[in-house]
Scaffold this motif. Structure first.
Motif, PDB file in Angstrom:
ATOM      1  N   ASP A 530       0.819  -1.217   0.000  1.00  0.00           N
ATOM      2  CA  ASP A 530       0.000   0.000   0.000  1.00  0.00           C
ATOM      3  C   ASP A 530       0.853   1.269   0.000  1.00  0.00           C
ATOM      4  O   ASP A 530       0.547   2.253   0.680  1.00  0.00           O
ATOM      5  CB  ASP A 530      -0.940   0.020   1.208  1.00  0.00           C
ATOM      6  N   GLY A 531       1.946   1.253  -0.782  1.00  0.00           N
ATOM      7  CA  GLY A 531       2.762   2.440  -0.935  1.00  0.00           C
ATOM      8  C   GLY A 531       3.712   2.720   0.214  1.00  0.00           C
ATOM      9  O   GLY A 531       4.319   3.797   0.258  1.00  0.00           O
ATOM     10  N   ARG A 532       3.875   1.798   1.110  1.00  0.00           N
ATOM     11  CA  ARG A 532       4.784   1.979   2.241  1.00  0.00           C
ATOM     12  C   ARG A 532       5.711   0.774   2.365  1.00  0.00           C
ATOM     13  O   ARG A 532       5.383  -0.332   1.906  1.00  0.00           O
ATOM     14  CB  ARG A 532       4.013   2.173   3.557  1.00  0.00           C
ATOM     15  N   VAL A 533       6.847   0.989   2.983  1.00  0.00           N
ATOM     16  CA  VAL A 533       7.804  -0.101   3.213  1.00  0.00           C
ATOM     17  C   VAL A 533       7.359  -0.871   4.446  1.00  0.00           C
ATOM     18  O   VAL A 533       7.406  -0.361   5.564  1.00  0.00           O
ATOM     19  CB  VAL A 533       9.229   0.444   3.403  1.00  0.00           C
ATOM     20  N   ARG A 534       6.909  -2.093   4.223  1.00  0.00           N
ATOM     21  CA  ARG A 534       6.488  -2.911   5.349  1.00  0.00           C
ATOM     22  C   ARG A 534       7.644  -3.699   5.925  1.00  0.00           C
ATOM     23  O   ARG A 534       7.661  -4.006   7.128  1.00  0.00           O
ATOM     24  CB  ARG A 534       5.365  -3.852   4.918  1.00  0.00           C
ATOM     25  N   GLY A 535       8.610  -4.010   5.082  1.00  0.00           N
ATOM     26  CA  GLY A 535       9.766  -4.755   5.573  1.00  0.00           C
ATOM     27  C   GLY A 535      10.985  -4.493   4.710  1.00  0.00           C
ATOM     28  O   GLY A 535      10.882  -4.280   3.503  1.00  0.00           O
ATOM     29  N   TYR A 536      12.168  -4.497   5.362  1.00  0.00           N
ATOM     30  CA  TYR A 536      13.428  -4.324   4.638  1.00  0.00           C
ATOM     31  C   TYR A 536      14.466  -5.186   5.339  1.00  0.00           C
ATOM     32  O   TYR A 536      15.053  -4.793   6.341  1.00  0.00           O
ATOM     33  CB  TYR A 536      13.831  -2.856   4.615  1.00  0.00           C
ATOM     34  N   ALA A 541      14.553 -13.837   6.636  1.00  0.00           N
ATOM     35  CA  ALA A 541      13.926 -13.241   7.813  1.00  0.00           C
ATOM     36  C   ALA A 541      12.479 -12.839   7.519  1.00  0.00           C
ATOM     37  O   ALA A 541      11.585 -13.017   8.370  1.00  0.00           O
ATOM     38  CB  ALA A 541      14.730 -12.032   8.272  1.00  0.00           C
ATOM     39  N   LEU A 542      12.222 -12.320   6.344  1.00  0.00           N
ATOM     40  CA  LEU A 542      10.862 -11.887   6.020  1.00  0.00           C
ATOM     41  C   LEU A 542       9.935 -13.071   5.783  1.00  0.00           C
ATOM     42  O   LEU A 542       8.710 -12.956   5.967  1.00  0.00           O
ATOM     43  CB  LEU A 542      10.888 -11.010   4.760  1.00  0.00           C
ATOM     44  N   TRP A 543      10.489 -14.203   5.393  1.00  0.00           N
ATOM     45  CA  TRP A 543       9.662 -15.354   5.053  1.00  0.00           C
ATOM     46  C   TRP A 543       8.862 -15.872   6.241  1.00  0.00           C
ATOM     47  O   TRP A 543       7.825 -16.543   6.071  1.00  0.00           O
ATOM     48  CB  TRP A 543      10.557 -16.468   4.494  1.00  0.00           C
ATOM     49  N   ALA A 544       9.281 -15.534   7.403  1.00  0.00           N
ATOM     50  CA  ALA A 544       8.538 -15.976   8.591  1.00  0.00           C
ATOM     51  C   ALA A 544       7.167 -15.333   8.681  1.00  0.00           C
ATOM     52  O   ALA A 544       6.300 -15.827   9.404  1.00  0.00           O
ATOM     53  CB  ALA A 544       9.354 -15.665   9.850  1.00  0.00           C
ATOM     54  N   ALA A 547       2.137 -12.921   5.659  1.00  0.00           N
ATOM     55  CA  ALA A 547       1.736 -11.894   4.695  1.00  0.00           C
ATOM     56  C   ALA A 547       2.796 -11.726   3.611  1.00  0.00           C
ATOM     57  O   ALA A 547       2.477 -11.465   2.442  1.00  0.00           O
ATOM     58  CB  ALA A 547       1.494 -10.569   5.411  1.00  0.00           C
ATOM     59  N   TYR A 548       4.060 -11.863   3.980  1.00  0.00           N
ATOM     60  CA  TYR A 548       5.142 -11.784   2.994  1.00  0.00           C
ATOM     61  C   TYR A 548       5.076 -12.987   2.048  1.00  0.00           C
ATOM     62  O   TYR A 548       5.215 -12.844   0.831  1.00  0.00           O
ATOM     63  CB  TYR A 548       6.489 -11.731   3.700  1.00  0.00           C
ATOM     64  N   ARG A 549       4.839 -14.163   2.611  1.00  0.00           N
ATOM     65  CA  ARG A 549       4.748 -15.346   1.754  1.00  0.00           C
ATOM     66  C   ARG A 549       3.582 -15.221   0.775  1.00  0.00           C
ATOM     67  O   ARG A 549       3.650 -15.687  -0.367  1.00  0.00           O
ATOM     68  CB  ARG A 549       4.593 -16.606   2.602  1.00  0.00           C
ATOM     69  N   ALA A 550       2.521 -14.552   1.216  1.00  0.00           N
ATOM     70  CA  ALA A 550       1.336 -14.413   0.364  1.00  0.00           C
ATOM     71  C   ALA A 550       1.592 -13.527  -0.850  1.00  0.00           C
ATOM     72  O   ALA A 550       0.860 -13.615  -1.847  1.00  0.00           O
ATOM     73  CB  ALA A 550       0.177 -13.843   1.178  1.00  0.00           C
ATOM     74  N   VAL A 551       2.623 -12.686  -0.783  1.00  0.00           N
ATOM     75  CA  VAL A 551       2.958 -11.830  -1.936  1.00  0.00           C
ATOM     76  C   VAL A 551       3.274 -12.679  -3.150  1.00  0.00           C
ATOM     77  O   VAL A 551       2.976 -12.290  -4.291  1.00  0.00           O
ATOM     78  CB  VAL A 551       4.153 -10.910  -1.582  1.00  0.00           C
ATOM     79  N   PHE A 552       3.866 -13.852  -2.943  1.00  0.00           N
ATOM     80  CA  PHE A 552       4.311 -14.679  -4.055  1.00  0.00           C
ATOM     81  C   PHE A 552       3.289 -15.748  -4.445  1.00  0.00           C
ATOM     82  O   PHE A 552       3.560 -16.574  -5.306  1.00  0.00           O
ATOM     83  CB  PHE A 552       5.627 -15.375  -3.693  1.00  0.00           C
ATOM     84  N   GLN A 553       2.139 -15.771  -3.773  1.00  0.00           N
ATOM     85  CA  GLN A 553       1.103 -16.737  -4.133  1.00  0.00           C
ATOM     86  C   GLN A 553       0.578 -16.422  -5.528  1.00  0.00           C
ATOM     87  O   GLN A 553       0.478 -15.257  -5.892  1.00  0.00           O
ATOM     88  CB  GLN A 553      -0.043 -16.688  -3.106  1.00  0.00           C
ATOM     89  N   PRO A 554       0.226 -17.440  -6.334  1.00  0.00           N
ATOM     90  CA  PRO A 554       0.215 -18.857  -5.974  1.00  0.00           C
ATOM     91  C   PRO A 554       1.522 -19.569  -6.267  1.00  0.00           C
ATOM     92  O   PRO A 554       1.577 -20.795  -6.230  1.00  0.00           O
ATOM     93  CB  PRO A 554      -0.896 -19.416  -6.862  1.00  0.00           C
ATOM     94  N   ALA A 556       4.363 -19.301  -4.620  1.00  0.00           N
ATOM     95  CA  ALA A 556       5.252 -19.476  -3.480  1.00  0.00           C
ATOM     96  C   ALA A 556       5.337 -20.945  -3.081  1.00  0.00           C
ATOM     97  O   ALA A 556       4.365 -21.692  -3.158  1.00  0.00           O
ATOM     98  CB  ALA A 556       4.751 -18.660  -2.294  1.00  0.00           C
ATOM     99  N   PRO A 557       6.514 -21.382  -2.637  1.00  0.00           N
ATOM    100  CA  PRO A 557       6.646 -22.743  -2.117  1.00  0.00           C
ATOM    101  C   PRO A 557       5.955 -22.850  -0.770  1.00  0.00           C
ATOM    102  O   PRO A 557       5.439 -21.867  -0.239  1.00  0.00           O
ATOM    103  CB  PRO A 557       8.163 -22.905  -1.999  1.00  0.00           C
ATOM    104  N   PRO A 558       5.928 -24.015  -0.185  1.00  0.00           N
ATOM    105  CA  PRO A 558       5.288 -24.162   1.123  1.00  0.00           C
ATOM    106  C   PRO A 558       5.843 -23.181   2.135  1.00  0.00           C
ATOM    107  O   PRO A 558       6.975 -22.720   2.047  1.00  0.00           O
ATOM    108  CB  PRO A 558       5.604 -25.610   1.515  1.00  0.00           C
ATOM    109  N   ALA A 559       5.022 -22.878   3.129  1.00  0.00           N
ATOM    110  CA  ALA A 559       5.364 -21.840   4.093  1.00  0.00           C
ATOM    111  C   ALA A 559       6.623 -22.147   4.871  1.00  0.00           C
ATOM    112  O   ALA A 559       7.266 -21.254   5.395  1.00  0.00           O
ATOM    113  CB  ALA A 559       4.193 -21.653   5.076  1.00  0.00           C
ATOM    114  N   ASP A 560       7.019 -23.414   4.987  1.00  0.00           N
ATOM    115  CA  ASP A 560       8.219 -23.729   5.759  1.00  0.00           C
ATOM    116  C   ASP A 560       9.480 -23.693   4.900  1.00  0.00           C
ATOM    117  O   ASP A 560      10.556 -24.033   5.367  1.00  0.00           O
ATOM    118  CB  ASP A 560       8.069 -25.115   6.396  1.00  0.00           C
ATOM    119  N   SER A 561       9.355 -23.293   3.600  1.00  0.00           N
ATOM    120  CA  SER A 561      10.544 -23.221   2.753  1.00  0.00           C
ATOM    121  C   SER A 561      11.323 -21.970   3.107  1.00  0.00           C
ATOM    122  O   SER A 561      10.749 -20.966   3.498  1.00  0.00           O
ATOM    123  CB  SER A 561      10.155 -23.177   1.274  1.00  0.00           C
ATOM    124  N   PRO A 562      12.657 -22.003   2.980  1.00  0.00           N
ATOM    125  CA  PRO A 562      13.461 -20.847   3.330  1.00  0.00           C
ATOM    126  C   PRO A 562      13.349 -19.797   2.241  1.00  0.00           C
ATOM    127  O   PRO A 562      13.005 -20.072   1.118  1.00  0.00           O
ATOM    128  CB  PRO A 562      14.871 -21.398   3.398  1.00  0.00           C
TER     129      PRO A 562
END
Length: 562
Positions: A530-536, A541-544, A547-554, A556-562
């Motif tokens: 939404d126009g702001r930096v949510r993470g850097y 580290a962000l994969w945990a 919401a970050y993993r959801a950016v790459f859906q569909p 994205a690999p399983p949630a436990d992937s590094p």
């Protein structure tokens, strides 16, 4: 219309020497026309007198006719040359301004309408030197006719002056209404061009959907409006022509009637009466200015549209060069339309991925990073130097851009890769192409690097490789890749990634991406939402964060992937 009138005046001044030539021959021709009735009148008096007509009077008449015809011929040449030069100046100014302002222009004005303004409308304004000079030259016969009639008989002058007042009101109303109608007509032309440009850009989609008929109807839906404006312009022109055309014969009748009475009383000779009739025609010839006023109306309306295109200030540049440095990129409290409060530092030599959902502001951040756009608030610095303080050469030598759909400008593939390089060394071009995995397929083209881009059958991935090669050739410190590998196959993308992390690792790399593998390979990731930096942080580290993993859906690999 003040800005439009100023632009018309500037265009007249940039017609080179030709408006002056046109003015001289127009004045000379007008003087010849003024002298001709007098000479003809003397010849008529000689015919009515006893004895032969002096040959010198006939020779003077013939010479005056020759001068008038010669001035007309030179005037046509000067008008064409001056209009061409003025149009060239105006188009040059438009292109410089549009390229200087950048993409902000096409956000305000559709591309088809932009081309119409820079093409047809610029040509109409370019005719202003001829319209203004020739129209102004018509005042000389009018003034001369008034003076000549006064010398012949003041009563005849009074009749002509009264008629000129009526003609003046007609011309004033005609100019005002014609300017408005011409603007509406030109706007309709621009609308058709804009719709056609959209249709051509989406030709494959239209063909695939089978909607060519509907699209044709959409493009041509403006034609009825265009016809209405054209017919109204014709009616106004015809009405003004009739009004002016009625006044001139009436003036001639009045002057000839009054002159006939003066002739019967012995106050005028036959030659003077003939001269008076001719001077009435010349004096009332301002009615012939309708054509010139119509051209001026179209020029003013076109100038108004061009002034809309010239709105906005071109991007300015400083004169500083970059100090030695690794290419550290800083964004300090940066805000722009679509981004807010971006405050981060990209260390020199790092590879940073920019991720986020569609509309998060990724491309805008990429544009701000290399100064394709300026922030509304805050500052962007490269190695401690504010971007606006850098010279154009320093900035473009330090920053290389690659886009999702690169435009290959230039006469050859080599020109497209080396576009903007001060020293276009073929070895640099070839090395950049090899780095982008483009050298092999370029060599298979009919003329290799000398092949024209339009003659080279290329896939989307091959075009992207050439775009990457151009970025590699330019970006001495900072490479900005705005989704520039989206059309590459997996093998080629891996090879390009190896180049970015290998021989180009000394440059700072900002990579807009939708692919999780690219984000995982980067040193750090800027996560926008939404126009702001949510993470850097690092991708791991962000994969945990789900919401970050959801950016790459569909994808994205399983949630436990590094």
């Amino acid at each position: 219309m003040q800005s439009a009138d100023r632009l018309v005046a500037q265009t007249v001044r940039h017609g080179g020497p030709w408006p002056a030539v046109l003015a001289v021959v127009s004045i000379a021709g007008a003087l010849a026309e003024l002298a001709l009735p007098f000479s003809l009148g003397r010849a008529v008096d000689g015919l009515t007198a006893t004895g032969p007509v002096p040959g010198d009077r006939l020779a003077v008449c013939a010479a005056l006719v020759a001068v008038a015809v010669s001035c007309d011929a030179v005037g046509v040449w000067a008008a064409g040359a001056g209009g061409a030069r003025a149009s060239r100046w105006l188009r040059d100014r438009l292109v410089r301004h549009v390229l200087g302002v950048g993409p902000a222009v096409t956000r305000r004005i559709p591309e088809g309408d932009l081309v119409t303004r820079a093409g047809v409308n610029a040509e109409e304004v370019g005719r202003a030197p001829e319209t203004v000079v020739t129209g102004a030259a018509l005042l000389l016969p009018t003034a001369g006719g008034l003076v000549a009639l006064t010398l012949i008989d003041p009563w005849l002058t009074a009749a002509l002056a009264a008629g000129l007042v009526v003609i003046g009101f007609v011309l004033r109303a005609f100019l005002r209404v014609s300017t408005s109608l011409a603007g509406d007509y030109q706007q309709a032309q621009g609308d058709i061009a804009a719709r056609l440009a959209d249709a051509l850009a989406g030709a494959r989609t239209i063909a695939a959907a089978g909607t060519a008929g509907e699209e044709r109807a959409r493009v041509l839906a403006v034609l009825p409006r265009l016809r209405v404006h054209a017919m109204e312009m014709w009616r106004v022109n015809a009405r003004a022509g009739v009004q002016a055309g009625v006044v001139v014969p009436l003036l001639e009748v009045v002057v000839l009637g009054a002159g006939g009475l003066r002739l019967a009383s012995g106050d005028l000779s036959a030659g003077e009466l003939y001269s008076a009739a001719r001077y009435v025609v010349l004096g009332a010839g301002v009615g012939a200015a309708l054509g010139h006023l119509g051209g001026l109306a179209r020029a003013r309306a076109a100038a108004g549209r061009i002034c809309g295109l010239l709105a906005g200030e071109p991007r300015g540049y400083g004169d500083r060069t970059l100090p030695p440095g690794p290419g550290t990129l800083e964004l300090k409290d940066v805000s722009a339309a679509g981004l807010a409060d971006v405050d981060l530092v990209v260390p020199g030599g790092c590879a940073v991925a920019v991720v986020g959902r569609s509309g998060a502001g990724k491309s805008l951040l990429a544009a701000l990073a290399g100064r394709l756009a300026d922030p509304e608030r805050g500052a962007v610095l490269l190695d401690g130097v504010p971007m606006p303080a850098l010279s154009r050469e320093a900035l473009r030598g330090a920053v290389g851009y690659a886009f999702e759909r690169p435009v290959l400008a230039g006469d050859t593939i080599a020109d497209a890769i080396g576009l903007g390089l001060r020293d276009r060394d073929p070895r640099t071009v070839r090395a950049s192409a090899r780095a982008a995995c483009a050298d092999a397929f370029v060599l298979r083209l009919p003329l290799g690097y000398d092949t024209a881009p339009g003659d080279a059958p290329m896939s989307g991935g091959e075009r992207q490789r050439l775009g990457l090669a151009r970025a590699f050739a330019h970006g001495g410190r900072l490479l900005v890749l705005d989704d520039a590998t989206s059309s590459l196959d997996t093998v080629t993308e891996r090879q390009v990634s190896e180049v970015l992390s290998g021989r180009l690792r000394n440059r700072t790399r900002l990579v807009v991406t939708h692919r999780v593998a690219t984000a995982a390979a980067a040193d750090r990731v800027i996560w926008l939402e939404d126009g702001r930096v949510r993470g850097y942080d690092r991708h791991r580290a962000l994969w945990a964060d789900p919401a970050y993993r959801a950016v790459f859906q569909p994808d994205a690999p399983p949630a436990d992937s590094p």
